[in-house]
Design an enzyme around this catalytic site. Structure first.
Site, PDB file in Angstrom:
ATOM      1  N   ASN B  78       1.008  -1.269   0.008  1.00 57.78           N
ATOM      2  CA  ASN B  78      -0.062   0.190  -0.091  1.00 57.78           C
ATOM      3  C   ASN B  78       1.141   1.267   0.186  1.00 57.78           C
ATOM      4  OD1 ASN B  78      -1.377  -2.102   2.166  1.00 57.78           O
ATOM      5  ND2 ASN B  78      -2.790  -1.658   0.130  1.00 57.78           N
ATOM      6  N   ILE B  85       0.653   6.520   0.505  1.00 56.38           N
ATOM      7  CA  ILE B  85       0.054   5.534   1.001  1.00 56.38           C
ATOM      8  C   ILE B  85      -1.361   6.325   0.544  1.00 56.38           C
ATOM      9  CG2 ILE B  85      -0.246   5.119   3.477  1.00 56.38           C
ATOM     10  CD1 ILE B  85       2.246   7.559   4.380  1.00 56.38           C
ATOM     11  N   CYS B  86      -1.659   5.102   0.443  1.00 55.11           N
ATOM     12  CA  CYS B  86      -2.851   4.360  -0.059  1.00 55.11           C
ATOM     13  C   CYS B  86      -3.247   4.388   2.070  1.00 55.11           C
ATOM     14  CB  CYS B  86      -2.898   3.109  -0.443  1.00 55.11           C
ATOM     15  SG  CYS B  86      -5.086   2.478  -0.982  1.00 55.11           S
ATOM     16  N   LEU B  87      -3.675   5.207   1.899  1.00 51.23           N
ATOM     17  CA  LEU B  87      -4.883   5.062   3.272  1.00 51.23           C
ATOM     18  C   LEU B  87      -6.227   5.357   3.447  1.00 51.23           C
ATOM     19  CD1 LEU B  87      -4.448   3.502   6.177  1.00 51.23           C
ATOM     20  CD2 LEU B  87      -3.444   5.231   7.079  1.00 51.23           C
ATOM     21  N   LYS B  91      -7.527   9.873   2.796  1.00 53.60           N
ATOM     22  CA  LYS B  91      -8.072  10.566   1.588  1.00 53.60           C
ATOM     23  C   LYS B  91      -9.759  10.915   1.575  1.00 53.60           C
ATOM     24  CE  LYS B  91      -5.246   8.293  -1.352  1.00 53.60           C
ATOM     25  NZ  LYS B  91      -4.104   7.400  -0.882  1.00 53.60           N
TER      26      LYS B  91
END
Lengths: 346, 157
Positions: B78, B85-87, B91
């Site tokens: 992620n 960071i994909c969190l 978002k």
């Protein structure tokens, strides 16, 4: 009759009593914190899911997302939320038991949020700190219709609405050429707008009717406040209003007379529906040289980036001359241009 | 404008009640900018590593989420090559009731429990999944060798 617990505290002596009270109020203070601003909750508002925030914090949260900041359950419309969500008991509780903190909080809100949105010309004769809405070109006396949907501008409008209902409107720069890094992202001259009517839509957007009041020049761009621009500005007034020299006054009057005749001439021959539309939006051709100069600059069917120059000129005289030159160009460019009802502005 | 009271309070609390395994220091010249160090959680392939991140609070914070990025290279499904960071809470799931502390705790949790089904780095996610399945088949603890290697290479002193 006192509760047993309270009388026990009293009998333990004053020092212990006040100590306990201090500890209790510190504890209470931390319990009554708004999860958004981390301050004592002010004008507490409760959501249907049972969470309580400051009214202004929840309003801002709602601008960004229509779910509860604590548990993500959907929130009702702002009208319902802020009409029926007022928490009177908690307001009374904070005012009574945390009166020092409560008054500190009011003072903080006044200085941080309200102050810059309360423009008083008598108190600020030369200029003021002004919230800035970057959008379009408006001349004094002329109306400006706005549909507010961006979260930061909803906040700006709400704050102005409870303040003096005034804010600064500045035309943005054209996207080409790109402004230099040291350049303002907006133009140097703008207009103070006063909100005449405001309608809140159920989802929090607003329809606003505002009107130009007076011109200003940006002296210094200040840091942004919660996402929108702030600027220190100086008011500008027309020199020929201040300076009363007879001869120049006469010259202005002559130009005024010529422009009036010219506009009447256009009106006589232009499409009737078009004239009605202009009159509906901008009102009839106004009395007085200054009002006429702004009216004319508003209705000329030219791009706002061109017409912006009229906002920067220091006198009625120069504004009338510039507007005439625009009309001359239009006349040369296309005969009877003012007959064309398809024209977007006029 | 002055720095919102909330930011000053958050910084104060980060210092007075630090979170185990997380260190966040704001810059003196710009207190909206933080140097963050997260130590790799135990029993994860990031154990023993010290990961550096940068965190920035935009003008609209807390209405807008903080911007966070890994500075130390990390092999994680992620987190991409640039450290992004994909969190979800950074978002569309951001809420103003969250704070610096909770954001950093979530990132620490993401190191313990990567989510290869919602990847940012596709190749890493693929690799990770195969690694995991292989380990389950063998009945051993997943080795995640690449993550361990990278932790030793880039995140150890």
């Amino acid at each position: 009759m006192e509760a047993p617990g309270v009388s026990a505290t009293h009998s333990a002596g004053d020092a212990t009593g006040s100590d306990l009270l201090a500890r209790w109020s510190t504890r209470l203070h931390s319990e009554l914190q708004c999860a958004i601003c981390h301050n004592l909750v002010y004008r507490p508002t409760i959501t249907p899911c049972g969470h309580t925030f400051c009214r202004s914090c929840l309003e801002r949260g709602h601008d960004h997302s229509q779910v509860c900041p604590s548990c993500r359950q959907p929130l009702p419309s702002p009208v319902a939320l802020f009409t029926y969500g007022r928490h009177h008991l908690l307001t009374a509780l904070t005012r009574r038991w945390l009166s020092h903190e409560y008054h500190e909080r009011i003072l903080h809100v006044q200085t941080e949020e309200v102050h810059a949105h309360r423009i008083d010309y008598a108190q600020h004769p030369n200029g003021a700190l002004l919230p800035i809405f970057v959008c379009t070109l408006v001349f004094p006396g002329m109306p400006c219709y706005l549909h507010i949907f961006e979260p930061r501008y909803r906040l700006l409008l709400r704050r102005c609405w409870v303040g003096s209902r005034r804010f600064g409107m500045i035309c943005g720069r054209p996207s080409q050429p790109e402004p230099a890094p040291d350049q303002l992202p907006y133009r140097e001259y703008g207009t103070v707008l006063i909100i005449e009517k405001m309608r809140f839509l159920p989802d929090g957007r607003m329809m606003v009717l505002s009107r130009g009041e007076r011109r200003f020049r940006v002296v210094h761009a200040e840091p942004q406040l919660d996402g929108y621009n702030m600027a220190t500005v100086a008011w500008i007034d027309d020199l020929d209003i201040i300076d009363l020299q007879q001869r120049q006054q006469q010259y202005t009057e002559t130009l005024h007379h010529i422009m009036r005749q010219r506009l009447l001439h256009y009106r006589r021959f232009a499409d009737q529906a078009l004239c009605e539309r202009i009159a509906k939006v901008y009102g009839p051709i106004p009395e007085g040289a200054q009002a006429l100069s702004y009216w004319a600059a508003s209705i000329v069917p030219l791009d706002r980036y061109i017409r912006y120059e009229a906002l920067t000129l220091p006198s009625i005289r120069q504004r009338l001359l510039l507007t005439s030159s625009w009309l001359d160009t239009l006349d040369q460019h296309r005969n009877w241009w003012w007959l064309d009802s398809a024209c977007s502005i006029m | 404008m002055a720095i919102p009271k909330r930011i000053t309070k958050e910084i104060g609390r980060l210092v007075s009640e630090p979170v185990p395994g997380i260190e966040a220091k704001s810059h003196e010249e710009n207190i909206r900018y933080f140097d963050v160090t997260i130590t790799g959680p135990v029993q994860s392939p990031f154990e023993g590593g010290a990961f550096k991140l940068e965190l920035f609070l935009p003008d609209e914070y807390p209405m807008a989420p903080p911007k966070v990025r890994f500075l130390t290279k990390i092999y994680h499904p992620n987190i991409d090559k640039l450290g992004r960071i994909c969190l979800d809470i950074l978002k569309d799931k951001w809420s103003p009731a969250l704070q610096i502390r909770t954001v950093l705790l979530s990132i620490q949790a993401l190191l313990s429990a990567p989510n290869p089904d919602d990847p940012l780095a596709n190749d890493v996610a693929q690799n990770w999944k195969e690694d995991e399945q292989g380990a389950i088949a063998k009945g051993t603890l997943a080795p995640w060798s690449a993550s361990r290697e990278w932790t030793q290479l880039y995140a150890s002193n």
